[in-house]
Write an enzyme that holds these catalytic residues in place. Sequence first.
Site, PDB file in Angstrom:
ATOM      1  N   LYS A  90     -27.819 -80.403 -60.778  1.00 42.56           N
ATOM      2  CA  LYS A  90     -26.830 -81.483 -60.851  1.00 42.56           C
ATOM      3  C   LYS A  90     -25.409 -80.916 -61.031  1.00 42.56           C
ATOM      4  O   LYS A  90     -24.455 -81.353 -60.393  1.00 42.56           O
ATOM      5  CB  LYS A  90     -27.217 -82.407 -62.014  1.00 42.56           C
ATOM      6  CG  LYS A  90     -26.153 -83.327 -62.507  1.00 42.56           C
ATOM      7  CD  LYS A  90     -25.825 -84.406 -61.529  1.00 42.56           C
ATOM      8  CE  LYS A  90     -24.599 -85.172 -61.992  1.00 42.56           C
ATOM      9  NZ  LYS A  90     -24.043 -86.015 -60.981  1.00 42.56           N
TER      10      LYS A  90
ATOM     11  N   THR B 250     -25.590 -86.292 -67.740  1.00 48.37           N
ATOM     12  CA  THR B 250     -25.303 -84.927 -67.271  1.00 48.37           C
ATOM     13  C   THR B 250     -24.742 -84.134 -68.437  1.00 48.37           C
ATOM     14  O   THR B 250     -23.616 -84.396 -68.886  1.00 48.37           O
ATOM     15  CB  THR B 250     -24.255 -84.941 -66.136  1.00 48.37           C
ATOM     16  OG1 THR B 250     -24.677 -85.868 -65.153  1.00 48.37           O
ATOM     17  CG2 THR B 250     -24.098 -83.564 -65.527  1.00 48.37           C
TER      18      THR B 250
ATOM     19  N   LYS C 200     -15.746 -82.805 -67.228  1.00 50.02           N
ATOM     20  CA  LYS C 200     -16.829 -82.269 -68.074  1.00 50.02           C
ATOM     21  C   LYS C 200     -17.805 -81.462 -67.212  1.00 50.02           C
ATOM     22  O   LYS C 200     -18.223 -80.364 -67.585  1.00 50.02           O
ATOM     23  CB  LYS C 200     -17.550 -83.446 -68.752  1.00 50.02           C
ATOM     24  CG  LYS C 200     -18.907 -83.104 -69.337  1.00 50.02           C
ATOM     25  CD  LYS C 200     -19.743 -84.356 -69.599  1.00 50.02           C
ATOM     26  CE  LYS C 200     -20.026 -85.145 -68.358  1.00 50.02           C
ATOM     27  NZ  LYS C 200     -21.329 -85.594 -68.051  1.00 50.02           N
TER      28      LYS C 200
HETATM   29  P1  NAP Z   1     -19.490 -94.378 -68.995  1.00 44.24           P
HETATM   30  O1  NAP Z   1     -19.284 -95.557 -68.138  1.00 44.24           O
HETATM   31  O2  NAP Z   1     -18.331 -93.674 -69.577  1.00 44.24           O
HETATM   32  O3  NAP Z   1     -20.505 -94.828 -70.164  1.00 44.24           O
HETATM   33  C1  NAP Z   1     -20.787 -93.976 -71.209  1.00 44.24           C
HETATM   34  C2  NAP Z   1     -21.889 -94.568 -72.047  1.00 44.24           C
HETATM   35  O4  NAP Z   1     -22.127 -93.671 -73.138  1.00 44.24           O
HETATM   36  C3  NAP Z   1     -21.547 -95.919 -72.662  1.00 44.24           C
HETATM   37  O5  NAP Z   1     -22.709 -96.702 -72.725  1.00 44.24           O
HETATM   38  C4  NAP Z   1     -21.097 -95.520 -74.065  1.00 44.24           C
HETATM   39  O6  NAP Z   1     -21.247 -96.526 -75.018  1.00 44.24           O
HETATM   40  C5  NAP Z   1     -22.064 -94.404 -74.359  1.00 44.24           C
HETATM   41  N1  NAP Z   1     -21.610 -93.536 -75.428  1.00 44.24           N
HETATM   42  C6  NAP Z   1     -20.534 -92.719 -75.423  1.00 44.24           C
HETATM   43  N2  NAP Z   1     -20.459 -92.062 -76.593  1.00 44.24           N
HETATM   44  C7  NAP Z   1     -21.501 -92.493 -77.346  1.00 44.24           C
HETATM   45  C8  NAP Z   1     -21.969 -92.171 -78.639  1.00 44.24           C
HETATM   46  N3  NAP Z   1     -21.343 -91.263 -79.405  1.00 44.24           N
HETATM   47  N4  NAP Z   1     -23.089 -92.785 -79.090  1.00 44.24           N
HETATM   48  C9  NAP Z   1     -23.731 -93.693 -78.315  1.00 44.24           C
HETATM   49  N5  NAP Z   1     -23.343 -94.043 -77.080  1.00 44.24           N
HETATM   50  C10 NAP Z   1     -22.237 -93.436 -76.599  1.00 44.24           C
HETATM   51  O7  NAP Z   1     -20.319 -93.240 -68.228  1.00 44.24           O
HETATM   52  P2  NAP Z   1     -21.185 -93.347 -66.905  1.00 44.24           P
HETATM   53  O8  NAP Z   1     -20.289 -93.228 -65.729  1.00 44.24           O
HETATM   54  O9  NAP Z   1     -22.155 -94.461 -67.027  1.00 44.24           O
HETATM   55  O10 NAP Z   1     -21.937 -91.930 -66.994  1.00 44.24           O
HETATM   56  C11 NAP Z   1     -23.041 -91.718 -67.873  1.00 44.24           C
HETATM   57  C12 NAP Z   1     -23.588 -90.326 -67.582  1.00 44.24           C
HETATM   58  O11 NAP Z   1     -24.010 -90.265 -66.209  1.00 44.24           O
HETATM   59  C13 NAP Z   1     -22.562 -89.212 -67.757  1.00 44.24           C
HETATM   60  O12 NAP Z   1     -23.194 -88.086 -68.305  1.00 44.24           O
HETATM   61  C14 NAP Z   1     -22.094 -88.925 -66.349  1.00 44.24           C
HETATM   62  O13 NAP Z   1     -21.664 -87.588 -66.191  1.00 44.24           O
HETATM   63  C15 NAP Z   1     -23.358 -89.195 -65.553  1.00 44.24           C
HETATM   64  N6  NAP Z   1     -23.121 -89.612 -64.171  1.00 44.24           N
HETATM   65  C16 NAP Z   1     -22.178 -90.542 -63.864  1.00 44.24           C
HETATM   66  C17 NAP Z   1     -21.985 -90.896 -62.528  1.00 44.24           C
HETATM   67  C18 NAP Z   1     -20.947 -91.903 -62.118  1.00 44.24           C
HETATM   68  O14 NAP Z   1     -20.662 -92.009 -60.903  1.00 44.24           O
HETATM   69  N7  NAP Z   1     -20.367 -92.663 -63.018  1.00 44.24           N
HETATM   70  C19 NAP Z   1     -22.759 -90.320 -61.517  1.00 44.24           C
HETATM   71  C20 NAP Z   1     -23.734 -89.414 -61.866  1.00 44.24           C
HETATM   72  C21 NAP Z   1     -23.911 -89.051 -63.203  1.00 44.24           C
HETATM   73  P3  NAP Z   1     -20.070 -97.605 -75.258  1.00 44.24           P
HETATM   74  O15 NAP Z   1     -20.272 -98.639 -74.202  1.00 44.24           O
HETATM   75  O16 NAP Z   1     -20.310 -98.100 -76.620  1.00 44.24           O
HETATM   76  O17 NAP Z   1     -18.774 -96.854 -75.103  1.00 44.24           O
END
Ligand code: NAP
Length: 514
Positions: free
Chosen positions: A398, A323, A466
């Site tokens: 979204k 997102t 965010k």
């Molecule tokens: P998360 O658990 O915080 O994971 C973030 C991911 O991004 C990790 O794999 C992290 O790698 C990677 N990352 C962060 N900075 C990076 C960089 N500079 N270079 C390469 N990789 C990087 O987040 P999430 O909850 O999975 O969410 C991912 C996306 O989906 C977000 O945009 C969020 O808004 C969206 N989303 C989340 C949810 C939810 O319920 N969680 C629902 C809908 C949408 P590392 O493992 O190395 O830190």
Amino acid sequence: MTSFEVGDFVWAKMTGYPYWPAKVVEPDKDVKKPSKKVEMYFIRFYGTGDFAWTKADLIHKYDENKEKYSLGSKRSGFLDAVKSIEHAVERREKGLPDTSDEEEEESEPESEGSDDQPLAKKAKSEQGSSMETAATPPAKKRRKVAKKSLPTREELTLKHQNMAHYLLTRSQLLPTDPNQFISAVVSTDSTPTTEQRNLTTDSRLSPDTTADADSTTNIVPKDIIPTDKSIGFLGLGIMGVPMALNLVKAGHEVTVWNRSQARCTPLVEAGAKQGTSPADVVQHCDIIFSCVSDANAVRDLVIGNTGVLQGISAGKGYIEMSTVDSDTIKEISEAITMRGGRFLEAPVSGNKKSAEQGKLVILAAGDRSLYMDAYSCFEALGKKTFFLGELGSGGNTKLIVNMLMGSFMASLAEGLSLAEKAGVDQYTLLDVLNLSDIACPLVKTKGAAILEGHFPASFPLKHQQKDMRLSLQMGEELEQPLHVAGAANELYKRTKAIGFGDRDMSCVYRAVNA
Ligand code: NAP
């Protein structure tokens, strides 16, 4: 009353939970002692590595009470905790240090307060809440890379039972008979689920009470014919791991990459290949998905060293599921299409649980041919995929969804906090809400999280903030007043500032209830 010393092995208890193996420890310097005038000790709970201030009358010497409390639960988390403390006791007897402190910190799951946490996550309840423990600030050093495997079918069942357990113990409708309780739950819902029918008395022993209400163990296998195109997946966070796993399970040939390599392990164990860099994955795959935290991460992946642009070539498809704002989407789309690649944005609505269950709602927009080519992947990931036309419409949809969710979440937190101040029983209020016109999964699960002081990071608060920021930015550009979202955003900013960005969005209660 018994007094304790740092290092003592003990049984410690939270209200409504069995006594748990624990140790009296010295709090970190930044951990405030609750202002309550009763004697309290800082306790580390075995099996979870979590900490909590606990009243002295809820602590007992370990050895003297072993027989009494070691049968407190049959759950694997409890049994593992007993094993850990026994190991520590044995080491002390041999004059060796207790290594479980480091081991448990190392083995903490991918995000603080993951759904699988047993009792001691609850033990991180709030200072100033109605519970008798106080929170440990989410010290960075305690967050470690995921090593935990995904929940088994049985674990999911247990969690659902635990949610039901919450409803039972809090609703005051049916205090004792689990069978009666089953009818109560069913009666709120015209179609009882199998989990509701299968509830057993054992669920009462389970300490984990904040499973997502929409979780179900009846995940009907999807009848998917996987595309023969090879699939890449970049970014294995809370969402990425279960999403990539579902692609593998549906029979796709998947290559994964994550910045922290350890997170690739469950995927490799499930049959995925592991790439050495984003460029490497792109070179070896036809269609590549990305799901990372924010715009910086999205850009790093695409334009960074050994990034996607180093591997992209004519015909390859890149699907951005993170997102992010529409400018970032346009920027990376242009970079990829200039090299002959195809681009689709496909942010998702849902949470960790719906990602695990392949029940996300996918909001795709951009290159329709890529959408068609990746269709079997969307089938594996979601319960519904929308193709919304031009690039930007997916992300905007979204953001609006998340803006509403964030505003509502903040409002729920305020309502529960106001109830506390007004002397209205919060549990009763939640029961009322769950029976009212605003009943929904968010009220049910996040309300429970707040009342239990347990914030499993299903959707990290920093990501919610965010999304609030990005939607406000959209409102700014379009001159649309967004008063409510603006006010809610301030609460998320505050919660992040006081150190809870990595906890679940429901943790906004911390700022509201300060
Ligand atoms: P998360 O658990 O915080 O994971 C973030 C991911 O991004 C990790 O794999 C992290 O790698 C990677 N990352 C962060 N900075 C990076 C960089 N500079 N270079 C390469 N990789 C990087 O987040 P999430 O909850 O999975 O969410 C991912 C996306 O989906 C977000 O945009 C969020 O808004 C969206 N989303 C989340 C949810 C939810 O319920 N969680 C629902 C809908 C949408 P590392 O493992 O190395 O830190």
